[in-house]
Design an enzyme around this catalytic site. Structure first.
Site, PDB file in Angstrom:
ATOM      1  N   LYS A  38      -0.728  11.023   1.359  1.00 10.24           N
ATOM      2  CA  LYS A  38      -0.986  11.958   0.245  1.00 10.24           C
ATOM      3  C   LYS A  38       0.098  13.024   0.171  1.00 10.24           C
ATOM      4  CE  LYS A  38      -5.053  13.198   1.761  1.00 10.24           C
ATOM      5  NZ  LYS A  38      -5.116  12.317   2.920  1.00 10.24           N
ATOM      6  N   THR A  39       0.392  13.638   1.312  1.00  5.82           N
ATOM      7  CA  THR A  39       1.398  14.700   1.315  1.00  5.82           C
ATOM      8  C   THR A  39       2.770  14.119   0.967  1.00  5.82           C
ATOM      9  OG1 THR A  39       0.071  15.881   2.925  1.00  5.82           O
ATOM     10  CG2 THR A  39       2.350  16.604   2.684  1.00  5.82           C
ATOM     11  N   ASP A 225      -1.833  20.464  -2.456  1.00  9.03           N
ATOM     12  CA  ASP A 225      -2.151  19.616  -1.305  1.00  9.03           C
ATOM     13  C   ASP A 225      -3.471  20.103  -0.712  1.00  9.03           C
ATOM     14  OD1 ASP A 225      -1.877  17.674   0.634  1.00  9.03           O
ATOM     15  OD2 ASP A 225      -0.281  18.664   1.752  1.00  9.03           O
ATOM     16  N   GLU A 226      -4.174  19.261   0.019  1.00 13.63           N
ATOM     17  CA  GLU A 226      -5.444  19.628   0.682  1.00 13.63           C
ATOM     18  C   GLU A 226      -6.410  20.256  -0.324  1.00 13.63           C
ATOM     19  OE1 GLU A 226      -5.961  18.867   3.838  1.00 13.63           O
ATOM     20  OE2 GLU A 226      -3.975  18.742   4.781  1.00 13.63           O
ATOM     21  N   GLN A 256     -12.294  15.309   4.798  1.00 14.37           N
ATOM     22  CA  GLN A 256     -11.583  16.283   5.640  1.00 14.37           C
ATOM     23  C   GLN A 256     -11.845  17.711   5.178  1.00 14.37           C
ATOM     24  OE1 GLN A 256      -7.536  15.214   7.118  1.00 14.37           O
ATOM     25  NE2 GLN A 256      -7.649  13.603   5.590  1.00 14.37           N
ATOM     26  N   ARG A 626      -5.450  12.731  13.770  1.00 15.94           N
ATOM     27  CA  ARG A 626      -4.085  13.257  13.938  1.00 15.94           C
ATOM     28  C   ARG A 626      -3.276  12.342  14.837  1.00 15.94           C
ATOM     29  NH1 ARG A 626      -3.847  15.153   9.799  1.00 15.94           N
ATOM     30  NH2 ARG A 626      -5.873  14.184   9.590  1.00 15.94           N
TER      31      ARG A 626
HETATM   32  P1  ATP Z   1      -3.599  13.877   5.968  1.00 11.20           P
HETATM   33  O1  ATP Z   1      -4.855  13.514   5.226  1.00 11.20           O
HETATM   34  O2  ATP Z   1      -3.824  13.868   7.435  1.00 11.20           O
HETATM   35  O3  ATP Z   1      -2.968  15.119   5.442  1.00 11.20           O
HETATM   36  P2  ATP Z   1      -1.747  12.334   4.403  1.00 11.20           P
HETATM   37  O4  ATP Z   1      -2.534  11.405   3.566  1.00 11.20           O
HETATM   38  O5  ATP Z   1      -1.219  13.541   3.763  1.00 11.20           O
HETATM   39  O6  ATP Z   1      -2.557  12.663   5.724  1.00 11.20           O
HETATM   40  P3  ATP Z   1       0.984  11.899   5.183  1.00 11.20           P
HETATM   41  O7  ATP Z   1       1.060  12.983   6.177  1.00 11.20           O
HETATM   42  O8  ATP Z   1       1.634  12.061   3.875  1.00 11.20           O
HETATM   43  O9  ATP Z   1      -0.547  11.476   5.004  1.00 11.20           O
HETATM   44  O10 ATP Z   1       1.524  10.546   5.814  1.00 11.20           O
HETATM   45  C1  ATP Z   1       1.139  10.129   7.125  1.00 11.20           C
HETATM   46  C2  ATP Z   1       2.292   9.422   7.809  1.00 11.20           C
HETATM   47  O11 ATP Z   1       2.525   8.175   7.184  1.00 11.20           O
HETATM   48  C3  ATP Z   1       3.586  10.202   7.709  1.00 11.20           C
HETATM   49  O12 ATP Z   1       4.290  10.037   8.914  1.00 11.20           O
HETATM   50  C4  ATP Z   1       4.303   9.497   6.562  1.00 11.20           C
HETATM   51  O13 ATP Z   1       5.693   9.634   6.658  1.00 11.20           O
HETATM   52  C5  ATP Z   1       3.862   8.061   6.745  1.00 11.20           C
HETATM   53  N1  ATP Z   1       3.873   7.277   5.490  1.00 11.20           N
HETATM   54  C6  ATP Z   1       3.185   7.514   4.362  1.00 11.20           C
HETATM   55  N2  ATP Z   1       3.426   6.580   3.431  1.00 11.20           N
HETATM   56  C7  ATP Z   1       4.290   5.714   3.977  1.00 11.20           C
HETATM   57  C8  ATP Z   1       4.934   4.513   3.526  1.00 11.20           C
HETATM   58  N3  ATP Z   1       4.731   4.033   2.320  1.00 11.20           N
HETATM   59  N4  ATP Z   1       5.757   3.904   4.383  1.00 11.20           N
HETATM   60  C9  ATP Z   1       5.973   4.369   5.623  1.00 11.20           C
HETATM   61  N5  ATP Z   1       5.408   5.486   6.108  1.00 11.20           N
HETATM   62  C10 ATP Z   1       4.583   6.153   5.307  1.00 11.20           C
HETATM   63 MG    MG Z   2      -1.499  15.598   4.146  1.00 10.98          MG
END
Ligand code: ATP
Ligand code: MG
Length: 740
Positions: A38-39, A225-226, A256, A626
């Site tokens: 997402k981020t 975000d969040e 979350q 995490r």
């Molecule tokens: P959270 O809910 O914990 O905030 P999130 O959904 O925001 O998580 P991110 O932090 O954006 O997730 O991504 C998690 C990990 O996965 C990061 O290390 C990111 O670089 C990696 N990632 C996300 N998408 C891809 C992708 N398409 N290919 C490879 N790595 C990815």
């Molecule tokens: Mg995130």
């Protein structure tokens, strides 16, 4: 589009790509589980808006939950669109953004641009003073009221947009009424000092755009975000920012949502669908962060909440090592185990894992004491994320108080502090008398003191005069330096020399040397800030702004005050190879190869003070998700609680996992060897170390964790019997399966 961005777009899966490139005119909501990118999507979308849709960075508002998240996003964007463009983005927390809006346009709603931002500690002091007036009344009715309680009620009210009059109207008992009255007098006190607390930043931000909705014309796109943890003021602000162009993208995960206790409202997700009926929803279902085993165990925890909407979430990574669920005799054995286990993993990974790859996530800060001690004993460098925050330290607040007084001579908390640093034997009563005399003459306390010093007010406490003969000239010198554009590091140096601050620390603080180092660190921070303020302040100015120019001092104070929200000592020091100790709350959005979650016991998880058990469960879910490669959940059968050793039981969140899913945890620490390390390398997308090195290291340090009995014996040397060859595997496995 530049090569870096197009390369990143190629790594995205179909849904992620769809989200990043979605038509900017149609509001977008991305709802997805942890680690689904997402981020990453939000960050890439900012870059895409700039590069593909040619939006000016200064017309984009990207909101993160913490300052730390903002600086991480900024770093990623530096790579995607270059530093020049990134600097111009309006990127930061809701609080930091509001501070900037208010400096720029606050006059519209009657604020001056000189307001001081008041941190929680200072707010508490103000409340403590105001509470004194109620001593008699409370005693007579046998009631007690703590300043912290008052402050959190006021803060909650503000987060919901309620005024003191609203609270008064809702009051159901004496305590409620007193709190409502204190809310009114606290507001009055802040107004007199020309100060805003954290919540006010939002309240006034909203008021600003209510009064002048056209001010939001600059905002071509707002991204959050969040989103699940926004409160109603933050949501209103988002609506206001989007009121003209209606271009919004948010990402969040209802599973979350962990800030209900701070008035966050997960209902904002459905509210947004009503406010923007054309809102497009995209779900992401691939987790890129964790192994299958970690994800499985985490889902087993969160899905006990039957009211939750089930979401698909699968990982591309292998199943990996099962998370460990360990019992210990008492918290010291737990802490010792964690410290030794970190050492074992670093050694057995042949150097692929280093200290910074480990995090210990705690339900609350106080749990860190034993762990810090254990890490120290093993000489493992560590840092506390959002622990005792740098800007809340006594020595830092002392120096800041002098600086705040130059910027705002009305600011009482700074006045009351600086006047006695170093001690000038000016008691509380004298300070109160000075404040009162200042108020009655409509002067700031500093103006009054200067008057006394110059003999203009012979009637006011003449006894003070002798005691301020150094304080006033120092204040005047500092003011002149600041007016003449003196740099903040120089101001600080002048303060510590003139007050002989090192001597003062030496005389008054047993750990004066560490504190003195912190003061030096403050100078470093100021120096760094002086060279690149944008990097820390987060908000660039835009053309045509009509606010007063910021002074370097005010920008510095603002950044310091805002960073107290989440940042800790080491966050400013970026290249730290240290084990992280953090609360689960502050770990939100972050990831580490190895995560320990100790203290998973009734009373801690769920925390006895939070009535919302489902929120506590989600918090444990956030903590577990995490982890990328190894996860350790642990609990103790006894723990020192409020000064007594008490029996503890495992958290219901673990014990109530349905029987058919119990196997998601292993009852022993993982067996580490060349094969395991190779798998971990894949998950972390790192080069695996040389097999020979791993083999040698596992022989030396033991590829197996200590047997369970040793963990339960507080006196056992937990690693005594673990230096063994691969042949002892069987003996170990039988001992680890004897869980009652
Ligand atoms: P959270 O809910 O914990 O905030 P999130 O959904 O925001 O998580 P991110 O932090 O954006 O997730 O991504 C998690 C990990 O996965 C990061 O290390 C990111 O670089 C990696 N990632 C996300 N998408 C891809 C992708 N398409 N290919 C490879 N790595 C990815
Ligand atoms: Mg995130």
């Amino acid at each position: 589009m530049n090569d870096t961005l197009s390369a990143v777009l190629k790594t995205l899966n179909e849904r992620q790509y769809q989200a990043v490139t979605h038509n900017p005119e149609i509001p977008l909501q991305i709802l997805a589980g942890p680690g689904s990118g997402k981020t990453k999507v939000l960050t890439s979308r900012v870059a895409y808006l700039v590069q593909e849709h040619k939006l000016r960075p200064s017309d984009i508002c990207a909101v993160t939950f913490t300052n730390k998240a903002a600086s991480e996003m900024r770093e990623r964007l530096n790579l995607l669109i270059g530093e020049e463009q990134t600097k111009k983005l309006r990127l930061g927390t809701f609080h930091a953004l509001c501070a900037r809006f208010l400096r720029q346009w606050g006059k519209t709603i009657g604020l001056t641009d000189r307001f001081t931002i008041c941190d929680a500690d200072e707010s508490k002091k103000i409340i403590t003073n105001l509470l004194k007036a109620y001593d008699g009344q409370l005693k007579a009715r046998r009631l007690t009221l703590q300043p912290g309680e008052v402050l959190s009620s006021i803060s909650n009210a503000k987060a919901k947009g309620l005024s003191s009059a609203d609270l008064f109207a809702q009051a159901e008992n004496d305590i409620h009424q007193i709190i409502a009255e204190l809310y009114a007098s606290y507001t009055e006190a802040l107004k007199k000092m020309n100060a805003l607390d954290f919540d006010d930043l939002l309240v006034y931000g909203v008021r600003l755009y209510d009064k002048e909705p056209t001010l939001a014309a600059w905002c071509q796109h707002v991204l959050v975000d969040e989103f699940q943890d926004t409160n109603s003021m933050q949501y209103r602000l988002m609506l206001q920012l989007a009121a003209i162009h209606r271009c919004v993208s948010v990402v969040g995960d209802p599973d979350q949502s962990i800030y209900g206790w701070r008035a966050a409202d997960v209902g904002n997700i459905s509210a947004m669908q009503k406010n923007f009926t054309d809102c497009k929803q995209i779900m992401l279902e691939h987790n890129y962060r964790s192994t299958g085993a970690i994800l499985g165990a985490s889902i087993a925890i969160v899905s006990q909440d039957t009211s939750r909407i089930q979401k698909a979430l699968v990982t591309d990574h292998a199943q990996g090592t099962k998370p460990a669920l360990l019992t210990f005799a008492i918290e010291q054995t737990e802490a010792n185990f964690i410290a030794k286990e970190i050492k074992r993993l670093v050694a057995c990974s042949g150097g692929m894992l280093s200290w910074k790859d480990f995090a210990i996530l705690l339900r609350f800060n106080a749990l860190s004491r034993t762990l810090e001690a254990a890490l120290q004993k093993e000489s493992i460098p560590n840092r506390v994320l959002a622990g005792h925050k740098f800007f809340e330290r006594l020595e830092i607040k002392d120096i800041l108080a002098y600086l705040q007084l130059i910027d705002n001579p009305n600011y009482v908390p700074a006045f009351s502090r600086a006047i006695n640093v170093p001690s000038r034997s000016i008691g509380e009563k004298t300070i109160a008398a000075v404040l009162e005399a200042a108020a009655s003459r409509e002067k700031s306390p500093m103006e009054l003191l200067e008057g006394i010093y110059e003999g203009r007010y012979p009637d006011v406490k003449p006894a003070v005069k002798g005691k301020i003969r150094e304080f006033i000239p120092l204040h005047q010198q500092l003011r002149t330096m600041a007016n003449e554009g003196g740099a903040v590091p120089d101001l600080i140096r002048h303060i510590i020399t003139a007050t002989r601050y090192e001597d003062h620390l030496r005389k008054t603080q047993p750990d004066w040397d560490t504190r003195w180092e912190n003061v030096q660190e403050l100078i470093n921070y100021a120096q760094q800030f002086d060279q690149d303020p944008e990097d820390i302040v987060e908000l660039p100015s835009v053309e045509g702004e009509d606010g007063a120019p910021e002074t370097p001092l005010r920008l510095f104070l603002q950044a310091s005050m805002l960073s107290t929200d989440t940042e800790s000592d080491d966050d400013k020091n970026k290249d730290t190879n240290k084990v992280v100790l953090s609360t689960c709350h502050a770990a939100k959005g972050l990831e580490w190869p190895v995560v320990f979650v100790p203290g998973v016991e009734q009373g801690i998880f769920p925390f006895y003070r939070n009535d919302d058990v489902a929120e506590e469960r989600r918090l444990l879910y956030v903590a577990c998700t995490r982890a990328q490669a190894f996860l350790y959940v642990s609990y103790c059968s006894k723990r020192m609680t409020a000064g007594e050793i008490k029996d503890r039981t495992i958290s219901d969140f673990i014990s109530k996992i349905p029987a058919d899913q119990k196997k998601v945890f292993d009852k022993a620490a993982p067996i580490v060897g060349p094969k395991c390390i190779e798998e971990v390398a894949k998950v972390l997308r790192r080069d695996p170390p040389d097999t020979d090195i791993v083999e040698k290291a596992t022989k030396e340090f033991g590829s197996f964790a200590p047997p369970r009995e040793n963990l339960l014996d507080p006196n056992a040397n937990i690693y005594k019997n673990t230096i063994r060859g691969p042949g002892s595997h069987l003996a170990f496995s039988s001992s680890r399966n004897t869980e009652p």
